[in-house]
Write a protein that holds these residues in place. Structure first.
Motif, PDB file in Angstrom:
ATOM      1  N   VAL A  95      73.415 -60.659 106.817  1.00 53.76           N
ATOM      2  CA  VAL A  95      73.323 -62.062 106.406  1.00 53.76           C
ATOM      3  C   VAL A  95      71.913 -62.518 106.764  1.00 53.76           C
ATOM      4  N   ILE A  96      71.169 -62.895 105.718  1.00 53.75           N
ATOM      5  CA  ILE A  96      69.733 -63.115 105.888  1.00 53.75           C
ATOM      6  C   ILE A  96      69.423 -64.597 105.747  1.00 53.75           C
ATOM      7  N   HIS A  97      68.728 -65.130 106.747  1.00 54.19           N
ATOM      8  CA  HIS A  97      68.363 -66.552 106.759  1.00 54.19           C
ATOM      9  C   HIS A  97      66.879 -66.704 106.425  1.00 54.19           C
ATOM     10  N   GLY A  98      66.539 -67.826 105.853  1.00 58.02           N
ATOM     11  CA  GLY A  98      65.137 -68.085 105.536  1.00 58.02           C
ATOM     12  C   GLY A  98      64.982 -68.912 104.270  1.00 58.02           C
ATOM     13  N   GLY A  99      66.002 -68.915 103.433  1.00 63.02           N
ATOM     14  CA  GLY A  99      65.962 -69.717 102.215  1.00 63.02           C
ATOM     15  C   GLY A  99      66.723 -71.018 102.418  1.00 63.02           C
ATOM     16  N   LEU A 119      61.355 -64.441  99.714  1.00 61.28           N
ATOM     17  CA  LEU A 119      62.125 -65.007 100.833  1.00 61.28           C
ATOM     18  C   LEU A 119      61.389 -64.772 102.150  1.00 61.28           C
ATOM     19  N   ARG A 120      61.126 -65.837 102.892  1.00 60.91           N
ATOM     20  CA  ARG A 120      60.473 -65.708 104.204  1.00 60.91           C
ATOM     21  C   ARG A 120      61.579 -65.627 105.253  1.00 60.91           C
ATOM     22  N   VAL A 121      61.948 -64.418 105.589  1.00 62.42           N
ATOM     23  CA  VAL A 121      63.107 -64.182 106.454  1.00 62.42           C
ATOM     24  C   VAL A 121      62.837 -64.729 107.860  1.00 62.42           C
ATOM     25  N   THR A 122      63.787 -65.505 108.371  1.00 68.63           N
ATOM     26  CA  THR A 122      63.636 -66.037 109.730  1.00 68.63           C
ATOM     27  C   THR A 122      64.602 -65.389 110.717  1.00 68.63           C
ATOM     28  N   ALA A 123      65.706 -64.872 110.206  1.00 69.49           N
ATOM     29  CA  ALA A 123      66.678 -64.213 111.089  1.00 69.49           C
ATOM     30  C   ALA A 123      67.640 -63.405 110.234  1.00 69.49           C
TER      31      ALA A 123
END
Ligand code: SF4
Ligand code: SF4
Ligand code: SF4
Length: 322
Positions: A134-138, A121-125
């Protein structure tokens, strides 16, 4: 209180302290330039106080940035405050020069643990809400309880609320202090297995000294590791030199190490320095009945002496060590 709420309160306190001249600098965190990073931030202008943030990635021990003689306010979680306690005891800092903005801590998230939990997962925020990340990137956000991706040291924290505090932020959190289960588990291994494990950890070390730079209690103006006359330890990555550096550093921190884990977090190659540091903290706790940073009034055990101190190793020099 939410991270955003705490950030706003910290910024407000920082602005006030700088405006009224109670502090020349406020030491806190700002958002890092990449996700899952908050970086130390030194604010001297009240108009910059809005840069200060508080979130689950404020992991550095900020006591490292306190300077003797400079009036400073510092955003301090439990482990930062424990370091302040020891630095004041050592007279490296004056308590009256420091305003502690105390933040109860529920532990800091480990980006490496998040990467292991969500491979690729390349986490963006990352957002925080009620103990969840809450992890964004997918394709869509994923979530994980903060408790499940903590830094290893935060699971073993002796004091999460600030030990010393002038301006409290938020309600105290429950303390967990589980003692030393990691040390006990390691000590129960056969000697050969322990040796192999320690050697495997030391083999990862590239002698970059990030651990020393991050440690709030590594305060010597001139480190033994840099000395050339005499040269106490070779400078290369030969296994004997690496071991000598880490053992000497750990011994120098015995009774002073506040178990913040900043050294291990800073290590680029993931050396588990707690194998040495926490073993010594455990020994000091057992022999002298104290843990560094927890009591402002307790003397440092290895900087004071008493007839009650354990002395059998002096009276019986031939005693076999474990
Ligand atoms: S060691 Fe304790 S006080 Fe420090 S970040 Fe971890 S949980 Fe918080
Ligand atoms: S040796 Fe490591 S765990 Fe101990 S005070 Fe220094 S940075 Fe913290
Ligand atoms: S930070 Fe890690 S690699 Fe660098 S000197 Fe310390 S233990 Fe070795």
């Amino acid at each position: 209180m939410s991270g955003a709420g705490l950030s706003a309160r910290i910024a407000e306190a920082a602005s006030r302290l700088l405006s009224e001249g109670s502090a020349e600098v406020v030491i806190g965190f700002e958002q890092g330039s990449i996700p899952m990073r908050a970086t130390p931030c030194l604010v001297t202008d009240p108009s910059d106080a809005g840069r200060l943030v508080w979130n689950a990635f404020c992991a550095n021990n900020l006591a490292k940035y306190l300077e003797p003689g400079r009036k400073a306010a510092i955003v301090a979680k439990g482990c930062d405050s424990r370091a302040i306690v020891e630095l004041v005891k050592e007279r490296r800092l004056k308590r009256s020069d420091i305003v502690v903005i105390g933040v109860p801590c529920t532990g800091m998230a480990d980006p490496r643990a998040i990467a292991r939990r969500f491979p690729g997962l390349r986490v963006t925020a990352v957002e925080e809400s009620d103990g969840m990340l809450v992890i964004h990137g997918g394709p869509g956000p994923v979530s994980v309880p903060l408790d499940e991706v903590l830094h290893a040291g935060c699971r073993l924290c002796a004091k999460r609320n600030p030990v010393v505090c002038d301006i409290p932020m938020g309600d105290p959190v429950a303390e967990i202090d589980p003692g030393f289960p990691d040390v006990e588990a390691f000590a129960s291994l056969p000697a050969d297995e322990r040796r192999v494990r320690v050697e495997a950890e030391m083999a990862k070390c590239i002698r970059c000294y990030a651990c020393r730079s991050a440690c709030p209690l590594c305060t010597c103006a001139s480190c033994f590791a840099d000395s050339s006359q005499p040269q106490w330890v070779g400078r290369g990555a030969h296994p004997e030199d690496v071991m000598a550096f880490h053992v000497m550093r750990a011994m120098h921190l015995a009774g002073r190490c506040v178990e913040c884990g900043a050294c291990a977090r800073a290590c680029p190659t993931g050396v588990d320095l707690s194998i040495l540091n926490r073993r010594l903290a455990s020994d000091v706790s057992e022999l002298f009945g104290c843990r560094a940073g927890l009591d402002e009034n307790a003397p440092q055990p290895l900087a004071a002496s008493s007839m009650e101190d354990p002395q059998d190793f002096i009276l019986d020099p031939g005693r076999k060590q474990e």
